[in-house]
Design a protein around this motif. Structure first.
Motif, short mmCIF file in Angstrom:
data_model
loop_
_atom_site.label_atom_id
_atom_site.label_comp_id
_atom_site.label_asym_id
_atom_site.label_seq_id
_atom_site.Cartn_x
_atom_site.Cartn_y
_atom_site.Cartn_z
N TRP A 233 0.82 -1.20 0.00
CA TRP A 233 0.00 0.00 0.00
C TRP A 233 0.86 1.26 0.00
O TRP A 233 0.54 2.25 -0.66
N TYR A 234 1.97 1.23 0.71
CA TYR A 234 2.84 2.40 0.75
C TYR A 234 3.39 2.73 -0.63
O TYR A 234 3.40 3.89 -1.05
N ARG A 235 3.85 1.70 -1.35
CA ARG A 235 4.38 1.94 -2.70
C ARG A 235 3.32 2.57 -3.61
O ARG A 235 3.59 3.53 -4.34
N VAL A 236 2.12 2.02 -3.54
CA VAL A 236 1.04 2.50 -4.42
C VAL A 236 0.60 3.91 -4.03
O VAL A 236 0.47 4.79 -4.88
N SER A 237 0.38 4.14 -2.74
CA SER A 237 -0.13 5.44 -2.29
C SER A 237 0.91 6.54 -2.47
O SER A 237 0.58 7.69 -2.79
N ALA A 238 2.21 6.20 -2.29
CA ALA A 238 3.25 7.21 -2.46
C ALA A 238 3.32 7.67 -3.91
O ALA A 238 3.45 8.87 -4.20
N GLU A 239 3.20 6.72 -4.84
CA GLU A 239 3.22 7.09 -6.26
C GLU A 239 1.99 7.90 -6.64
O GLU A 239 2.09 8.86 -7.41
N PHE A 240 0.84 7.52 -6.11
CA PHE A 240 -0.36 8.26 -6.47
C PHE A 240 -0.33 9.66 -5.86
O PHE A 240 -0.81 10.62 -6.48
N THR A 241 0.24 9.80 -4.67
CA THR A 241 0.36 11.12 -4.06
C THR A 241 1.22 12.02 -4.93
O THR A 241 0.89 13.20 -5.15
N ALA A 242 2.32 11.48 -5.45
CA ALA A 242 3.17 12.26 -6.35
C ALA A 242 2.40 12.67 -7.60
O ALA A 242 2.52 13.79 -8.09
N HIS A 243 1.58 11.75 -8.11
CA HIS A 243 0.74 12.04 -9.28
C HIS A 243 -0.27 13.15 -8.94
O HIS A 243 -0.48 14.07 -9.73
N ALA A 244 -0.87 13.07 -7.75
CA ALA A 244 -1.86 14.06 -7.34
C ALA A 244 -1.25 15.45 -7.17
O ALA A 244 -1.92 16.46 -7.40
N LEU A 245 0.01 15.50 -6.77
CA LEU A 245 0.68 16.79 -6.59
C LEU A 245 0.79 17.56 -7.91
O LEU A 245 0.95 18.78 -7.91
N ARG A 246 0.71 16.85 -9.01
CA ARG A 246 0.77 17.49 -10.32
C ARG A 246 -0.62 17.80 -10.88
O ARG A 246 -0.74 18.30 -11.99
N ASN A 247 -1.64 17.46 -10.09
CA ASN A 247 -3.03 17.66 -10.53
C ASN A 247 -3.81 18.35 -9.41
O ASN A 247 -4.17 17.72 -8.43
N PRO A 248 -4.08 19.66 -9.55
CA PRO A 248 -4.75 20.41 -8.48
C PRO A 248 -6.07 19.78 -8.02
O PRO A 248 -6.37 19.77 -6.82
N GLY A 249 -6.85 19.25 -8.95
CA GLY A 249 -8.12 18.64 -8.56
C GLY A 249 -7.93 17.43 -7.69
O GLY A 249 -8.60 17.28 -6.66
N LEU A 250 -7.01 16.55 -8.08
CA LEU A 250 -6.73 15.36 -7.28
C LEU A 250 -6.11 15.74 -5.95
O LEU A 250 -6.37 15.10 -4.93
N ARG A 251 -5.28 16.77 -5.96
CA ARG A 251 -4.65 17.20 -4.72
C ARG A 251 -5.70 17.60 -3.69
O ARG A 251 -5.61 17.23 -2.52
N ARG A 252 -6.71 18.32 -4.14
CA ARG A 252 -7.77 18.75 -3.22
C ARG A 252 -8.55 17.55 -2.69
O ARG A 252 -8.90 17.49 -1.51
N VAL A 253 -8.83 16.60 -3.57
CA VAL A 253 -9.57 15.41 -3.16
C VAL A 253 -8.77 14.61 -2.13
O VAL A 253 -9.30 14.17 -1.10
N LEU A 254 -7.49 14.43 -2.40
CA LEU A 254 -6.64 13.65 -1.51
C LEU A 254 -6.51 14.34 -0.15
O LEU A 254 -6.55 13.69 0.91
N THR A 255 -6.36 15.66 -0.16
CA THR A 255 -6.26 16.42 1.09
C THR A 255 -7.54 16.26 1.90
O THR A 255 -7.49 16.04 3.12
N ALA A 256 -8.68 16.37 1.24
CA ALA A 256 -9.96 16.24 1.93
C ALA A 256 -10.12 14.86 2.54
O ALA A 256 -10.62 14.71 3.66
N ARG A 257 -9.66 13.84 1.83
CA ARG A 257 -9.81 12.48 2.34
C ARG A 257 -8.88 12.21 3.51
O ARG A 257 -9.23 11.48 4.44
#
Length: 208
Positions: free
Chosen positions: A108-132
């Motif tokens: 889970w750490y490997r997957v979530s760390a990569e997706f977090t990096a992906h979200a940092l490049r996408n403002p919409g995803l960043r907001r969703v991830l922060t809210a969650r």
């Protein structure tokens, strides 16, 4: 003709298999290199089955994150309920009992760390991830606050404590997963959590 109940059950099973397949594919290939086709092949479904459940891999991951969050909160609740008759002496005794309810999972750490990096490049995803993340903290921190109350400590700013503990968890996860058999890094993780909880709570003048 299938009934609505059967269709709903089959749809839930399809989503479950897609989520499980995606976790395996993301962990092996990396989120950025994974494709819908790879997930479908692993799950044994067609692209049509995928797109009838998820609009994209991003949406699938967020569903995976939501399920993981629910499991985490359930684990916290179970741990908290199991401590109802347990004597708690100090902050360390509280932390040592709650930390195991927040497991460190290499996959889970490997997957979530990569997706977090992906979200940092996408403002919409960043907001969703922060809210969650805030939702997880809001659901979990009250259990910690209640346990601290039993040892005569109050938490003036639960939201700040939640953010600080997320930082502790994320910051120590890499060390613990890189050296899973090194007891020192695990002890330091506990020590840091104790210091943070102590810093973000205050004595109330005695146990209630």
């Amino acid at each position: 003709m299938e009934t609505g109940k059967r269709v709903t059950k089959r749809r839930a099973e399809t989503r479950q298999r897609l989520l499980e397949a995606a976790l395996a594919v993301f962990a092996e290939e990396g989120f950025g290199r994974s494709t819908v086709e790879q997930v479908c092949d692993r799950a044994g479904y067609t692209r049509g089955a995928f797109y009838s459940n998820f609009a994209s891999l991003d949406e699938l991951f967020l569903a995976m994150w939501e399920r993981r969050s629910a499991e985490l909160v359930t684990g916290m609740r179970t741990t908290f309920d199991g401590l109802a008759d347990t004597e708690l002496a100090d902050v360390r005794s509280v932390v040592e009992r709650l930390l195991p309810a927040i497991p460190l999972d290499d996959v889970w750490y490997r997957v979530s760390a990569e997706f977090t990096a992906h979200a940092l490049r996408n403002p919409g995803l960043r907001r969703v991830l922060t809210a969650r993340e805030e939702t997880i903290a809001d659901a979990a921190v009250p259990y910690l606050v209640a346990l601290l109350g039993r040892i005569g400590r109050a938490v003036p700013d639960p939201a700040a404590l939640g953010q600080a503990l997320i930082a502790v968890h994320d910051g120590t996860a890499t060390q613990c997963l890189l050296e899973p058999d090194n007891p020192t890094v695990w002890h330091r993780r506990t020590d840091l959590a104790v210091r943070v909880v102590t810093a973000y709570s205050t004595e109330t003048g005695g146990k209630p």
